[in-house]
Design a protein around this motif. Structure first.
Motif, PDB file in Angstrom:
ATOM      1  N   SER A 117       0.843  -1.197   0.000  1.00 27.09           N
ATOM      2  CA  SER A 117       0.000   0.000   0.000  1.00 27.09           C
ATOM      3  C   SER A 117       0.874   1.241   0.000  1.00 27.09           C
ATOM      4  N   VAL A 118       0.206   2.405  -0.077  1.00 26.62           N
ATOM      5  CA  VAL A 118       0.875   3.680   0.167  1.00 26.62           C
ATOM      6  C   VAL A 118      -0.115   4.563   0.927  1.00 26.62           C
ATOM      7  N   ALA A 119       0.389   5.200   1.980  1.00 25.87           N
ATOM      8  CA  ALA A 119      -0.468   6.006   2.856  1.00 25.87           C
ATOM      9  C   ALA A 119      -0.843   7.327   2.189  1.00 25.87           C
ATOM     10  N   TRP A 120      -1.791   8.030   2.807  1.00 27.30           N
ATOM     11  CA  TRP A 120      -2.224   9.325   2.303  1.00 27.30           C
ATOM     12  C   TRP A 120      -1.041  10.292   2.214  1.00 27.30           C
ATOM     13  N   HIS A 121      -0.912  10.961   1.066  1.00 27.39           N
ATOM     14  CA  HIS A 121       0.186  11.907   0.873  1.00 27.39           C
ATOM     15  C   HIS A 121      -0.073  12.734  -0.380  1.00 27.39           C
ATOM     16  N   GLY A 122       0.683  13.806  -0.543  1.00 32.11           N
ATOM     17  CA  GLY A 122       0.781  14.539  -1.792  1.00 32.11           C
ATOM     18  C   GLY A 122       2.239  14.575  -2.199  1.00 32.11           C
ATOM     19  N   ASP A 123       2.507  14.733  -3.486  1.00 31.25           N
ATOM     20  CA  ASP A 123       3.895  14.795  -3.964  1.00 31.25           C
ATOM     21  C   ASP A 123       4.404  16.223  -3.759  1.00 31.25           C
ATOM     22  N   THR A 124       4.791  16.522  -2.530  1.00 29.01           N
ATOM     23  CA  THR A 124       5.122  17.898  -2.147  1.00 29.01           C
ATOM     24  C   THR A 124       6.605  18.096  -1.845  1.00 29.01           C
ATOM     25  N   ILE A 125       7.451  17.137  -2.242  1.00 29.62           N
ATOM     26  CA  ILE A 125       8.888  17.357  -2.147  1.00 29.62           C
ATOM     27  C   ILE A 125       9.301  18.135  -3.390  1.00 29.62           C
ATOM     28  N   GLY A 126       9.789  19.336  -3.200  1.00 28.91           N
ATOM     29  CA  GLY A 126      10.137  20.176  -4.343  1.00 28.91           C
ATOM     30  C   GLY A 126       9.015  21.128  -4.706  1.00 28.91           C
ATOM     31  N   ARG A 127       8.868  21.408  -5.990  1.00 29.19           N
ATOM     32  CA  ARG A 127       7.966  22.453  -6.455  1.00 29.19           C
ATOM     33  C   ARG A 127       6.494  22.160  -6.209  1.00 29.19           C
ATOM     34  N   GLY A 128       6.146  20.878  -6.031  1.00 25.83           N
ATOM     35  CA  GLY A 128       4.752  20.531  -5.827  1.00 25.83           C
ATOM     36  C   GLY A 128       4.140  21.125  -4.581  1.00 25.83           C
ATOM     37  N   SER A 129       4.968  21.565  -3.633  1.00 25.78           N
ATOM     38  CA  SER A 129       4.452  22.144  -2.391  1.00 25.78           C
ATOM     39  C   SER A 129       3.995  23.580  -2.564  1.00 25.78           C
ATOM     40  N   THR A 130       4.454  24.250  -3.629  1.00 25.97           N
ATOM     41  CA  THR A 130       4.144  25.678  -3.792  1.00 25.97           C
ATOM     42  C   THR A 130       3.599  26.028  -5.168  1.00 25.97           C
ATOM     43  N   CYS A 142      -3.416  19.950  -7.282  1.00 28.73           N
ATOM     44  CA  CYS A 142      -3.779  18.662  -6.661  1.00 28.73           C
ATOM     45  C   CYS A 142      -2.764  18.191  -5.621  1.00 28.73           C
ATOM     46  N   GLN A 143      -1.462  18.358  -5.880  1.00 28.56           N
ATOM     47  CA  GLN A 143      -0.466  17.809  -4.958  1.00 28.56           C
ATOM     48  C   GLN A 143      -0.430  18.538  -3.616  1.00 28.56           C
ATOM     49  N   ARG A 144      -0.804  19.801  -3.607  1.00 29.02           N
ATOM     50  CA  ARG A 144      -0.758  20.527  -2.330  1.00 29.02           C
ATOM     51  C   ARG A 144      -2.125  20.722  -1.682  1.00 29.02           C
ATOM     52  N   THR A 145      -3.224  20.531  -2.414  1.00 33.70           N
ATOM     53  CA  THR A 145      -4.555  20.720  -1.827  1.00 33.70           C
ATOM     54  C   THR A 145      -5.337  19.416  -1.678  1.00 33.70           C
ATOM     55  N   TRP A 146      -4.828  18.329  -2.273  1.00 32.84           N
ATOM     56  CA  TRP A 146      -5.444  17.009  -2.157  1.00 32.84           C
ATOM     57  C   TRP A 146      -4.375  15.996  -1.756  1.00 32.84           C
ATOM     58  N   GLU A 147      -4.821  14.857  -1.259  1.00 34.23           N
ATOM     59  CA  GLU A 147      -3.945  13.730  -0.956  1.00 34.23           C
ATOM     60  C   GLU A 147      -4.436  12.508  -1.723  1.00 34.23           C
ATOM     61  N   HIS A 148      -3.528  11.566  -1.973  1.00 36.97           N
ATOM     62  CA  HIS A 148      -3.926  10.314  -2.616  1.00 36.97           C
ATOM     63  C   HIS A 148      -3.286   9.142  -1.874  1.00 36.97           C
ATOM     64  N   ALA A 149      -3.889   7.962  -2.035  1.00 33.75           N
ATOM     65  CA  ALA A 149      -3.429   6.771  -1.323  1.00 33.75           C
ATOM     66  C   ALA A 149      -3.852   5.524  -2.089  1.00 33.75           C
ATOM     67  N   VAL A 150      -3.112   4.435  -1.869  1.00 35.75           N
ATOM     68  CA  VAL A 150      -3.518   3.099  -2.309  1.00 35.75           C
ATOM     69  C   VAL A 150      -3.655   2.262  -1.045  1.00 35.75           C
ATOM     70  N   PRO A 151      -4.886   1.976  -0.608  1.00 35.33           N
ATOM     71  CA  PRO A 151      -5.068   1.293   0.676  1.00 35.33           C
ATOM     72  C   PRO A 151      -4.769  -0.199   0.587  1.00 35.33           C
ATOM     73  N   LYS A 152      -4.497  -0.785   1.737  1.00 38.06           N
ATOM     74  CA  LYS A 152      -4.373  -2.235   1.821  1.00 38.06           C
ATOM     75  C   LYS A 152      -5.718  -2.877   1.518  1.00 38.06           C
ATOM     76  N   SER A 153      -5.686  -4.139   1.106  1.00 41.39           N
ATOM     77  CA  SER A 153      -6.909  -4.884   0.824  1.00 41.39           C
ATOM     78  C   SER A 153      -6.914  -6.191   1.601  1.00 41.39           C
ATOM     79  N   ALA A 154      -8.053  -6.492   2.204  1.00 39.53           N
ATOM     80  CA  ALA A 154      -8.189  -7.752   2.933  1.00 39.53           C
ATOM     81  C   ALA A 154      -8.518  -8.906   2.000  1.00 39.53           C
ATOM     82  N   HIS A 155      -8.808  -8.600   0.751  1.00 42.18           N
ATOM     83  CA  HIS A 155      -9.164  -9.625  -0.227  1.00 42.18           C
ATOM     84  C   HIS A 155      -7.935 -10.056  -1.025  1.00 42.18           C
ATOM     85  N   SER A 156      -8.033 -11.211  -1.655  1.00 41.20           N
ATOM     86  CA  SER A 156      -6.954 -11.678  -2.511  1.00 41.20           C
ATOM     87  C   SER A 156      -6.822 -10.742  -3.706  1.00 41.20           C
ATOM     88  N   THR A 157      -5.638 -10.167  -3.873  1.00 44.84           N
ATOM     89  CA  THR A 157      -5.414  -9.143  -4.894  1.00 44.84           C
ATOM     90  C   THR A 157      -4.124  -9.435  -5.642  1.00 44.84           C
TER      91      THR A 157
END
Length: 215
Positions: free
Chosen positions: A122-135, A186-201
């Motif tokens: 998985s990947v937790a909630w985050h935005g790509d804000t290292i570098g220019r994406g933060s501003t 989007c990178q500084r005002t929204w977050e994105h994630a890929v959650p874990k799944s309890a199902h076979s994936t």
């Protein structure tokens, strides 16, 4: 590395080839947007198999509070001057750069790859804000190959209400050559994630194309 994936019956091309870039845009709150195009890359199953074998995947460990934990996915990053592991990725990057040139004002220069081996990765909630994406407004284009996994988006806390477009948590199931591009603020005002799944994936590879100075 031995990883198998159930290929889509609609994607049986032998050679991976990106199609014309004709996404549907969804306007989000606070000047953000996402473009989505299903099945943009034909032959994505073949590309998945080649990337699994060719990419020098690595496992990482990161500090979290008072302990060091495993990053729940395998990673590889290709910088500006690095040769990409497959010509199909170069074709995808070039097609995206051409399509978004007028809006972005610069080409996509780097590629970050993530291998989600199963539902435990998985990947937790985050935005790509290292570098220019933060501003600055920028773009991150994500190509997904392999089994579809949900990518979630939600407004970042403290960025205000729902003025100007869709708000609340959005869910996109991405795999088998699908394209999703996050743009505007989007990178500084929204977050994105890929959650874990309890199902076979099954496994999925995410390829993130970014312009210079965005991580």
């Amino acid at each position: 590395m031995s990883v198998s994936v159930q290929e889509s019956l609609l994607d049986l091309a032998d050679e991976p080839t990106p199609g014309a870039v004709r996404p549907e845009r969804v306007r989000l709150a606070r000047g953000a947007w996402v473009d989505v195009q299903r099945g943009w890359l034909a032959g994505s199953g073949a590309l998945f198999g080649r990337l699994v074998e060719r990419v020098p995947w690595r496992a990482e460990r990161r500090q979290m509070y008072d302990r060091t934990v495993d990053v729940p996915r395998l990673l590889c990053f290709y910088g500006e001057d690095a040769e990409l592991p497959d010509p199909a990725l170069e074709a995808c990057r070039d097609a995206l750069s051409e399509h978004y040139q007028a809006e972005l004002g610069e080409p996509f220069r780097t590629a970050g790859l993530c291998l989600y081996r199963d539902g435990r990765d998985s990947v937790a909630w985050h935005g790509d804000t290292i570098g220019r994406g933060s501003t600055e407004d920028t773009m991150v284009a994500i190509l997904s190959v392999g089994t579809a996994r949900p990518l979630l988006l939600r407004p970042r806390a403290g960025t205000g209400g729902s003025a100007g477009g869709a708000s609340g948590t959005l869910r996109y199931s991405l795999g088998h050559g699908d394209l999703l591009v996050m743009g505007g603020s989007c990178q500084r005002t929204w977050e994105h994630a890929v959650p874990k799944s309890a199902h076979s994936t099954g496994p999925r590879i995410s390829v993130q194309f970014r312009p210079r100075g965005v991580r």
